[in-house]
Write a protein that holds these residues in place. Structure first.
Motif, PDB file in Angstrom:
ATOM      1  N   CYS A  62       0.817  -1.224   0.000  1.00 34.01           N
ATOM      2  CA  CYS A  62       0.000   0.000   0.000  1.00 34.01           C
ATOM      3  C   CYS A  62       0.846   1.268   0.000  1.00 34.01           C
ATOM      4  CB  CYS A  62      -0.926   0.000   1.210  1.00 34.01           C
ATOM      5  SG  CYS A  62      -2.166  -1.310   1.204  1.00 34.01           S
ATOM      6  N   PHE A  63       1.966   1.260   0.744  1.00 31.81           N
ATOM      7  CA  PHE A  63       2.773   2.477   0.913  1.00 31.81           C
ATOM      8  C   PHE A  63       4.195   2.297   0.398  1.00 31.81           C
ATOM      9  CE2 PHE A  63      -0.301   2.212   4.435  1.00 31.81           C
ATOM     10  CZ  PHE A  63      -1.040   3.357   4.197  1.00 31.81           C
ATOM     11  N   GLY A  64       4.429   1.302  -0.454  1.00 34.39           N
ATOM     12  CA  GLY A  64       5.780   1.039  -0.940  1.00 34.39           C
ATOM     13  C   GLY A  64       6.375   2.196  -1.725  1.00 34.39           C
ATOM     14  N   GLY A  65       5.564   2.890  -2.495  1.00 38.72           N
ATOM     15  CA  GLY A  65       6.069   4.013  -3.279  1.00 38.72           C
ATOM     16  C   GLY A  65       6.564   5.147  -2.405  1.00 38.72           C
ATOM     17  N   ALA A  66       5.797   5.490  -1.378  1.00 32.61           N
ATOM     18  CA  ALA A  66       6.207   6.556  -0.480  1.00 32.61           C
ATOM     19  C   ALA A  66       7.445   6.161   0.322  1.00 32.61           C
ATOM     20  CB  ALA A  66       5.054   6.896   0.465  1.00 32.61           C
ATOM     21  N   VAL A  67       7.523   4.895   0.723  1.00 29.80           N
ATOM     22  CA  VAL A  67       8.699   4.421   1.464  1.00 29.80           C
ATOM     23  C   VAL A  67       9.954   4.498   0.604  1.00 29.80           C
ATOM     24  CG1 VAL A  67       9.749   2.405   2.549  1.00 29.80           C
ATOM     25  CG2 VAL A  67       7.358   2.938   3.000  1.00 29.80           C
ATOM     26  N   LEU A  68       9.874   4.010  -0.634  1.00 31.95           N
ATOM     27  CA  LEU A  68      11.041   4.003  -1.517  1.00 31.95           C
ATOM     28  C   LEU A  68      11.476   5.416  -1.888  1.00 31.95           C
ATOM     29  CD1 LEU A  68      13.097   2.399  -3.138  1.00 31.95           C
ATOM     30  CD2 LEU A  68      11.437   2.271  -5.006  1.00 31.95           C
ATOM     31  N   SER A  69      10.535   6.280  -2.208  1.00 31.43           N
ATOM     32  CA  SER A  69      10.902   7.664  -2.550  1.00 31.43           C
ATOM     33  C   SER A  69      11.495   8.383  -1.347  1.00 31.43           C
ATOM     34  CB  SER A  69       9.678   8.408  -3.074  1.00 31.43           C
ATOM     35  OG  SER A  69       8.664   8.483  -2.080  1.00 31.43           O
ATOM     36  N   GLY A  70      11.004   8.086  -0.128  1.00 28.01           N
ATOM     37  CA  GLY A  70      11.586   8.692   1.064  1.00 28.01           C
ATOM     38  C   GLY A  70      13.030   8.256   1.274  1.00 28.01           C
ATOM     39  N   ILE A 149      12.648  12.219 -12.463  1.00 30.00           N
ATOM     40  CA  ILE A 149      12.088  11.008 -13.075  1.00 30.00           C
ATOM     41  C   ILE A 149      12.183   9.834 -12.104  1.00 30.00           C
ATOM     42  CG2 ILE A 149      12.418   9.314 -14.907  1.00 30.00           C
ATOM     43  CD1 ILE A 149      13.310  11.623 -16.716  1.00 30.00           C
ATOM     44  N   ALA A 150      13.340   9.689 -11.448  1.00 34.43           N
ATOM     45  CA  ALA A 150      13.546   8.553 -10.538  1.00 34.43           C
ATOM     46  C   ALA A 150      12.575   8.613  -9.356  1.00 34.43           C
ATOM     47  CB  ALA A 150      14.986   8.542 -10.042  1.00 34.43           C
ATOM     48  N   ILE A 151      12.378   9.776  -8.772  1.00 34.46           N
ATOM     49  CA  ILE A 151      11.490   9.895  -7.609  1.00 34.46           C
ATOM     50  C   ILE A 151      10.036   9.711  -8.031  1.00 34.46           C
ATOM     51  CG2 ILE A 151      10.741  11.383  -5.728  1.00 34.46           C
ATOM     52  CD1 ILE A 151      13.590  10.309  -5.496  1.00 34.46           C
ATOM     53  N   GLY A 152       9.656  10.272  -9.168  1.00 36.63           N
ATOM     54  CA  GLY A 152       8.292  10.063  -9.648  1.00 36.63           C
ATOM     55  C   GLY A 152       8.012   8.611  -9.958  1.00 36.63           C
ATOM     56  N   TRP A 153       9.003   7.930 -10.543  1.00 37.11           N
ATOM     57  CA  TRP A 153       8.872   6.499 -10.842  1.00 37.11           C
ATOM     58  C   TRP A 153       8.755   5.681  -9.562  1.00 37.11           C
ATOM     59  CZ3 TRP A 153      13.270   2.873 -12.867  1.00 37.11           C
ATOM     60  CH2 TRP A 153      12.694   1.676 -13.336  1.00 37.11           C
ATOM     61  N   ALA A 154       9.615   5.998  -8.591  1.00 39.73           N
ATOM     62  CA  ALA A 154       9.591   5.261  -7.326  1.00 39.73           C
ATOM     63  C   ALA A 154       8.286   5.512  -6.565  1.00 39.73           C
ATOM     64  CB  ALA A 154      10.788   5.678  -6.468  1.00 39.73           C
ATOM     65  N   GLY A 160       6.093  -2.352  -6.694  1.00 41.01           N
ATOM     66  CA  GLY A 160       6.698  -3.338  -7.573  1.00 41.01           C
ATOM     67  C   GLY A 160       8.216  -3.313  -7.514  1.00 41.01           C
ATOM     68  N   LEU A 161       8.799  -2.127  -7.356  1.00 40.44           N
ATOM     69  CA  LEU A 161      10.252  -2.009  -7.346  1.00 40.44           C
ATOM     70  C   LEU A 161      10.876  -2.618  -6.098  1.00 40.44           C
ATOM     71  CD1 LEU A 161      10.601   1.624  -8.763  1.00 40.44           C
ATOM     72  CD2 LEU A 161      11.076  -0.515  -9.957  1.00 40.44           C
ATOM     73  N   ILE A 162      10.132  -2.653  -4.991  1.00 46.40           N
ATOM     74  CA  ILE A 162      10.668  -3.258  -3.766  1.00 46.40           C
ATOM     75  C   ILE A 162      10.035  -4.627  -3.526  1.00 46.40           C
ATOM     76  CG2 ILE A 162      11.115  -1.006  -2.727  1.00 46.40           C
ATOM     77  CD1 ILE A 162       8.641  -1.436  -0.987  1.00 46.40           C
ATOM     78  N   SER A 163       9.576  -5.260  -4.586  1.00 47.50           N
ATOM     79  CA  SER A 163       8.894  -6.549  -4.437  1.00 47.50           C
ATOM     80  C   SER A 163       9.807  -7.622  -3.848  1.00 47.50           C
ATOM     81  CB  SER A 163       8.358  -7.011  -5.794  1.00 47.50           C
ATOM     82  OG  SER A 163       9.416  -7.152  -6.734  1.00 47.50           O
ATOM     83  N   ILE A 192       6.918   5.938 -17.838  1.00 51.55           N
ATOM     84  CA  ILE A 192       6.531   6.863 -18.912  1.00 51.55           C
ATOM     85  C   ILE A 192       5.857   8.099 -18.328  1.00 51.55           C
ATOM     86  CG2 ILE A 192       5.014   7.132 -20.916  1.00 51.55           C
ATOM     87  CD1 ILE A 192       5.512   4.189 -21.539  1.00 51.55           C
ATOM     88  N   GLY A 193       4.982   7.903 -17.343  1.00 51.72           N
ATOM     89  CA  GLY A 193       4.330   9.035 -16.700  1.00 51.72           C
ATOM     90  C   GLY A 193       5.323   9.942 -15.992  1.00 51.72           C
ATOM     91  N   ALA A 194       6.330   9.349 -15.338  1.00 49.68           N
ATOM     92  CA  ALA A 194       7.330  10.163 -14.661  1.00 49.68           C
ATOM     93  C   ALA A 194       8.111  11.015 -15.653  1.00 49.68           C
ATOM     94  CB  ALA A 194       8.285   9.256 -13.877  1.00 49.68           C
TER      95      ALA A 194
END
Length: 321
Positions: A62-70, A149-154, A160-163, A192-194
């Motif tokens: 649920c919060f993997g994106g926020a964790v990875l970008s942080g 781009i990297a932070i938006g992607w993360a 998925g990136l921290i799977s 692509i969106g990032a």
């Protein structure tokens, strides 16, 4: 007529840009994420053996994106968990999906019409996550395209990136499932969106932010719906990816994998060598057989000589008598 249509599109884009994600869209995101975890091999067994590990995996979904970008921005990785309302809401959904009596919640949300709606709402949240990551990176690293781009992607595809780390929580180690080795459709569309939102924020893409949000959201929702209805996992960019890969990344290398023609040549060569070796073995065996047949010849000659000598002695004896 065209002017009215453009005005309506502009109003729709503004309404989408001002749309609040909490609580309905966030709930849809949590439901789809927890359902995706439940459908992982062995996840249901883990939920019975260790509910804590299952809950932690759900929070990573649920919060993997926020964790990875942080982590990438040198911020506390537990910062997303400080929002007690969101964590409590995600936890309630986790419990209902895994432990609801008679499995009613999962069975209802797994119905195709409802799942289409929930998946479409989740794709809407993807737009906000990607844009939020790009904006957050721009505030700290102004005009740094790669970081944005990297932070938006993360932020948009962190789950998925921290799977691999999430799998370790459940006692599973599958490095071959790394998203960087073989990216899934959500990871590709988020990248692509990032890139698009980064170009828009740095004014390299002459498009208003709310217009880009509308276009990107409409594309992701429509394409996700199409993939679910058709049951296809083929990316809409498969043709472009194949063309770019064959053009730029398939140069000749002696260490590259064998092509079909090379494999055919090797197979023909092995067949030829196998045939020649079998012929040689046959000749050798025939030679041994012939030698075996010829070996009795000296014995027969000695027998004949012995008979002749005996006959000679007999004749001499008769003469003497």
């Amino acid at each position: 007529m065209d002017v009215l249509w453009m005005l309506r599109v502009d109003e729709l884009s503004h309404a989408l840009a001002n749309l609040s994600m909490f609580p309905f869209f966030d709930v849809a995101h949590y439901v789809v994420s927890v359902m995706a975890l439940r459908e992982q091999p062995g996840a249901l067994e883990v939920s019975r053996v260790s509910p804590l590990a299952c809950w932690f995996s759900s929070m990573l979904f649920c919060f993997g994106g926020a964790v990875l970008s942080g982590i990438m921005l040198a911020e506390p990785p537990i910062a997303p968990l400080t929002n007690s309302t969101s964590v409590l809401l995600a936890s309630v959904i986790w419990y209902l999906v895994f432990y609801c009596p008679m499995d009613l919640v999962y069975c209802c949300t797994a119905l195709l019409p409802l799942r289409l709606v929930l998946s479409g709402m989740k794709e809407v949240t993807r737009t906000w996550k990607v844009l939020g990551g790009v904006t957050q990176a721009q505030g700290k690293y102004k005009d740094s395209l790669l970081v944005m781009i990297a932070i938006g992607w993360a932020r948009g595809a962190g789950g998925g990136l921290i799977s691999n780390f999430e799998q370790l929580v459940r006692g599973v180690w599958k490095p071959e499932t790394n998203e960087l080795l073989k990216m899934s459709y959500p990871t590709k569309i988020t990248l692509i969106g990032a890139v698009l939102f980064t170009l828009q924020q740095t004014h390299y893409l002459p498009l208003q932010k709310h217009h880009l949000m509308l276009l990107y959201t409409a594309f992701t929702v429509v394409n996700k719906t199409r993939m679910m209805l058709t049951g296809s996992n083929v990316s809409p960019f498969a043709v472009i990816e194949s063309a770019v890969y064959k053009t730029l990344f398939t140069g000749y290398s002696p260490y590259a994998a064998l092509t079909g023609e090379e494999q055919k040549t090797c197979i023909d060569t092995s067949r030829t060598s196998g045939t020649s070796s079998s012929l040689a073995k046959t000749k050798e065996s025939n030679g041994k057989g012939a030698a075996g047949k010829r070996t009795p010849a000296p014995q027969s000659e000695s027998l004949e000589a012995k008979k002749e000598s005996e006959n000679t002695e007999t004749t001499n004896c008769k003469k003497m008598n």
